[in-house]
Design an enzyme around this catalytic site. Structure first.
Site, mmCIF file in Angstrom:
data_model
loop_
_atom_site.group_PDB
_atom_site.id
_atom_site.type_symbol
_atom_site.label_atom_id
_atom_site.label_comp_id
_atom_site.label_asym_id
_atom_site.label_seq_id
_atom_site.Cartn_x
_atom_site.Cartn_y
_atom_site.Cartn_z
ATOM 1 N N HIS A 87 -52.143 42.693 -15.922
ATOM 2 C CA HIS A 87 -53.098 42.079 -14.981
ATOM 3 C C HIS A 87 -54.527 42.595 -15.192
ATOM 4 C CE1 HIS A 87 -49.805 40.244 -12.869
ATOM 5 N NE2 HIS A 87 -49.317 41.380 -12.421
ATOM 6 N N ASP A 130 -38.984 43.021 -13.087
ATOM 7 C CA ASP A 130 -38.983 42.454 -11.731
ATOM 8 C C ASP A 130 -38.557 40.983 -11.705
ATOM 9 O OD1 ASP A 130 -41.287 41.665 -13.007
ATOM 10 O OD2 ASP A 130 -42.659 42.369 -11.445
HETATM 11 ZN ZN LIG Z 1 -44.506 42.054 -12.080
#
Ligand SMILES: [Zn+2]
Length: 354
Positions: free
Chosen positions: A131, A257
């Site tokens: 990110h 995740d």
């Molecule tokens: Zn993630």
């Protein structure tokens, strides 16, 4: 059997929200859990792995991707005690050293593969990086580990074409932004539909900028998508585009995740799913796996499974009952998935003859 390099940033515990008394899911326990599982189960011995030594990245390495202003900001905030930066991201007093060693670990993994020391490598590092933009932190990420690796391999080892594939549940928005106008780096991200989900980017319509439109691919996975949807995506689009692009090396941004036990997300990959995705990629290309997110109790098991896939030596069995249960949950998302898959196919056919 393939040979695997494994590296982890040994100083990662210094990057710890408890030092500042703030809660964050991106905690040292994540990597500790993975390492304990690998040591306790002799996973490295079982999979023909070589442990590589982490080396701190240089400022020059960081600046191949990030701006000097941003690097100076991170250095200043870390050396002056750290704190919350916003966007879920924090720094501690020791964070700069951790961040540089995390990037350096990823670069060592890349070096080991491109110099032929091993066939594939797995960089077990934190904090994650996908990110992070050239000039900003986001979503626990400060430096973009895989983007810096791509530039390092291109600059130092003359690997012209790099593919970066993200299978973290969250879109690889930072990486895609960095390479959005670059035809030498193909970015494919498969993630949970970002309509109401962080980072609220990574929609199918986002395909890069001139002159690299089509070199960014985003697949929005509907909630409850799992092994079969990922399999279909890679068979019908992902692997075909990769074959057309023909990368010199693949970097896999691997978040755990997307697993069915992850409470922060709504995807349903299992052990089988992770094994098959990694296997389908590393069977064709030398692959450097870079750890991204994953916050549940089975992160160690999944790291084990990734190493089994890289080594082409399967011994962990999926929980069949669980898989059957998931199949029932997934049925409601199949139509949504097929619509999204067709939408993506209709867009990329202008750029890729697949
Ligand atoms: Zn993630």
């Amino acid at each position: 059997m393939s040979t695997i390099g494994v590296v982890y940033n040994i100083n990662h515990e210094l990057h710890d929200y408890m030092l500042k008394g703030f809660p964050s899911p991106e905690s040292p326990e994540r990597l500790q859990r993975i390492l304990h599982h690998l040591w306790n189960n002799k996973v490295l011995e079982n999979n023909n792995c070589t442990l590589l030594l982490p080396v701190a990245a240089s400022i020059e390495d960081i600046l191949r991707v990030h701006t000097m202003d941003y690097f100076s900001f991170v250095k200043f905030r870390s050396s002056s005690g750290g704190g919350w930066l916003g966007n879920d991201t924090y720094l501690c007093e020791g964070s700069l050293d951790v961040l540089l060693q995390a990037v350096g670990s990823v670069l060592e993994a890349g070096k080991a593969v491109v110099t032929g020391q091993c066939d594939h490598a797995f960089a077990l590092i934190r904090p994650p990086g996908h990110h992070a933009y050239a000039d900003k932190h986001s979503g626990f990420c400060v430096f973009n580990n895989s983007a810096i690796l791509a530039r390092y391999l291109q600059t130092i080892y003359s690997c012209p074409k790099i593919a970066i594939i993200n299978i973290d549940a969250h879109a690889s928005d930072g990486t895609q932004n960095i390479f959005s106008a670059d035809t030498s780096v193909l970015c494919i991200s498969v993630h949970q539909d970002p309509s109401n989900f962080y980072p609220f980017k990574g929609f199918i319509r986002e395909m890069g900028c001139m002159p690299a439109i089509g070199y960014t691919l985003n697949m929005e996975m509907p909630q409850e998508a799992g092994n079969s949807e990922y399999f279909i995506f890679f068979e019908e689009i992902g692997l075909k585009v990769l074959e057309k692009f023909s990368p010199d090396i693949v970097i896999l941004e691997c978040g755990f995740d997307s697993y069915y036990k992850e409470k922060l997300t709504r995807l349903n990959l299992t052990v089988n799913g992770y094994y098959n995705i990694v296997s389908s990629i590393c069977r064709r290309w030398h692959t450097i796996v870079v750890l991204e997110g994953g916050y549940h109790e089975d992160v160690g098991l999944l790291a084990d499974v990734v190493l089994q896939a890289l080594a082409d030596k399967r011994y962990t069995i999926d929980d069949v009952d669980q898989v059957n249960l998931l199949a029932a949950r997934q049925s409601s998302c199949r139509l949504l998935f097929e619509n999204k898959l067709n939408k993506l196919k209709n867009l990329i056919c202008f750029y890729w003859d697949i």
